[in-house]
Design an enzyme around this catalytic site. Sequence first.
Site, PDB file in Angstrom:
ATOM      1  N   GLU A 211       0.846  -1.210   0.000  1.00 48.16           N
ATOM      2  CA  GLU A 211       0.000   0.000   0.000  1.00 48.16           C
ATOM      3  C   GLU A 211       0.878   1.256   0.000  1.00 48.16           C
ATOM      4  O   GLU A 211       0.524   2.274  -0.582  1.00 48.16           O
ATOM      5  CB  GLU A 211      -0.935   0.028   1.217  1.00 48.16           C
ATOM      6  CG  GLU A 211      -1.979  -1.086   1.265  1.00 48.16           C
ATOM      7  CD  GLU A 211      -3.200  -0.844   0.369  1.00 48.16           C
ATOM      8  OE1 GLU A 211      -3.267   0.178  -0.337  1.00 48.16           O
ATOM      9  OE2 GLU A 211      -4.097  -1.715   0.386  1.00 48.16           O
ATOM     10  N   GLU A 263     -16.180   9.009  -2.680  1.00 45.86           N
ATOM     11  CA  GLU A 263     -15.911   8.260  -3.912  1.00 45.86           C
ATOM     12  C   GLU A 263     -17.005   8.469  -4.951  1.00 45.86           C
ATOM     13  O   GLU A 263     -17.537   7.523  -5.523  1.00 45.86           O
ATOM     14  CB  GLU A 263     -15.728   6.760  -3.591  1.00 45.86           C
ATOM     15  CG  GLU A 263     -14.850   6.061  -4.599  1.00 45.86           C
ATOM     16  CD  GLU A 263     -14.361   4.700  -4.152  1.00 45.86           C
ATOM     17  OE1 GLU A 263     -13.941   4.555  -2.985  1.00 45.86           O
ATOM     18  OE2 GLU A 263     -14.385   3.787  -4.970  1.00 45.86           O
ATOM     19  N   ASN A 272      -7.649   2.408  -5.385  1.00 45.87           N
ATOM     20  CA  ASN A 272      -7.881   0.972  -5.576  1.00 45.87           C
ATOM     21  C   ASN A 272      -7.040   0.380  -6.703  1.00 45.87           C
ATOM     22  O   ASN A 272      -7.381  -0.672  -7.248  1.00 45.87           O
ATOM     23  CB  ASN A 272      -9.372   0.722  -5.839  1.00 45.87           C
ATOM     24  CG  ASN A 272     -10.193   1.035  -4.611  1.00 45.87           C
ATOM     25  OD1 ASN A 272      -9.792   0.743  -3.493  1.00 45.87           O
ATOM     26  ND2 ASN A 272     -11.331   1.681  -4.816  1.00 45.87           N
ATOM     27  N   HIS A 292      -3.780  -9.237   2.294  1.00 50.63           N
ATOM     28  CA  HIS A 292      -4.339  -8.238   1.377  1.00 50.63           C
ATOM     29  C   HIS A 292      -3.233  -7.535   0.569  1.00 50.63           C
ATOM     30  O   HIS A 292      -3.327  -7.407  -0.656  1.00 50.63           O
ATOM     31  CB  HIS A 292      -5.154  -7.208   2.184  1.00 50.63           C
ATOM     32  CG  HIS A 292      -5.665  -6.084   1.350  1.00 50.63           C
ATOM     33  ND1 HIS A 292      -6.654  -6.245   0.407  1.00 50.63           N
ATOM     34  CD2 HIS A 292      -5.306  -4.767   1.303  1.00 50.63           C
ATOM     35  CE1 HIS A 292      -6.889  -5.085  -0.188  1.00 50.63           C
ATOM     36  NE2 HIS A 292      -6.091  -4.163   0.340  1.00 50.63           N
TER      37      HIS A 292
HETATM   38  N1  GLY Z   1      -8.802   2.101   0.873  1.00 50.35           N
HETATM   39  C1  GLY Z   1      -9.396   2.833  -0.167  1.00 50.35           C
HETATM   40  C2  GLY Z   1     -10.095   4.058   0.295  1.00 50.35           C
HETATM   41  O1  GLY Z   1      -9.973   4.442   1.453  1.00 50.35           O
HETATM   42  O2  GLY Z   1     -10.781   4.673  -0.486  1.00 50.35           O
END
Ligand code: GLY
Length: 385
Positions: A211, A263, A272, A292
């Site tokens: 990440e 989003e 993503n 993950h």
């Molecule tokens: N982990 C993706 C987000 O927080 O949008």
Amino acid sequence: MLIEIYLSDLKKQREAKQLNDPISNSDSQVAVNLASRTYAIEINPGLLNQLSNALAGFVSDDHVILVTDNNVAELYLETVVSQISEIAQRVDVIRVSPGEESKSISVCDELWQRMVDFKTDRQSVVVALGGGVVGDLAGFLAASFARGIRFIQIPTTLLAQVDSSVGGKVGVNLPGAKNMVGAFWQPELVLIDPLVLETLDEANFRAGLAEVIKYGLIMDVGFFESLEASVDLIGKRDPVALTQSIARCCKCKAAIVEEDERETSGRRAILNYGHTYGHAIEAVFGFGRFLHGEAISIGMTCAARLARELGMVQDFFVARQTELFQRMQLPVDCPAERHDELIASMKHDKKVARGELKLILPVRIGEVVVVAAPEDQLILDSLKN
Ligand code: GLY
């Protein structure tokens, strides 16, 4: 021709690096500016031993429900409870089993009842002490109980420190559908102590690095270059390198969340990158086989290969991305079997809008775009190593 493109890409990247702030030692606070929901992320080695100071102003004579898991409790519960008790009126502790199974409606149902037993009211505050599972579950408890109560995150895994604790996505899984029930519920404060990563097992630490690298790939070429230059320090969990890297990730995440909190514009979806592939890999091969971060490292590799097939990036992009994953000891090879199931699972992903699967694909180091998925055969080819 390929060499020319590579050199011009490198030149652009160097220019971009000069424009980007270098990672600096003073990165101990990042703001997430969301009007009335604005909050701070504090990043400081040793913060877990200074909680009564850090929480002053947020917990003053309040009722605290501290949610953690049994593993984290063994290591940090005593310290954390004793410090919060100095400033809170009362601390009630909820311990859940470690692991994804705790992120379920049945566990949530039990915890709602515990909250009633604790006489939780709208003045109470939920504090999440743990990794992504604890943060998502405790956040959902806070978002749903009494139509929403206050919430503070103290993430203890690298993945939670750089991603899940920031941005307000909270929720639980349904059978076969990860994170399907949830809410956007921002914390009031996020407290990150990079020193807690000393007790994180190597596999989870490495998985969190996927990440971290993701932020460089999607939006910050200067950060990507800094990571390339500090693989050894980061691998050794050097506290300065980790603090700087975590702060840089949090800045990136804050910028995205500020632009697209819920989003809706598509901007947040770039977080993503590699996740549609990665979620499918987790679902098809079982959540126990890949962590993950490992699944999304493979997922980003597949996405880069697909982008190359579509003419969006050149070979050297795929090679450079793959090299950093491998230097950080992350897997890049998709298992050779069950590819049809992977495609079917990708089509169930939350990024399917009106029946159309969208993918986040790179155009250069530091930039990705959202595109409609091409025909299945190309996606199948991208799964092959
Ligand atoms: N982990 C993706 C987000 O927080 O949008």
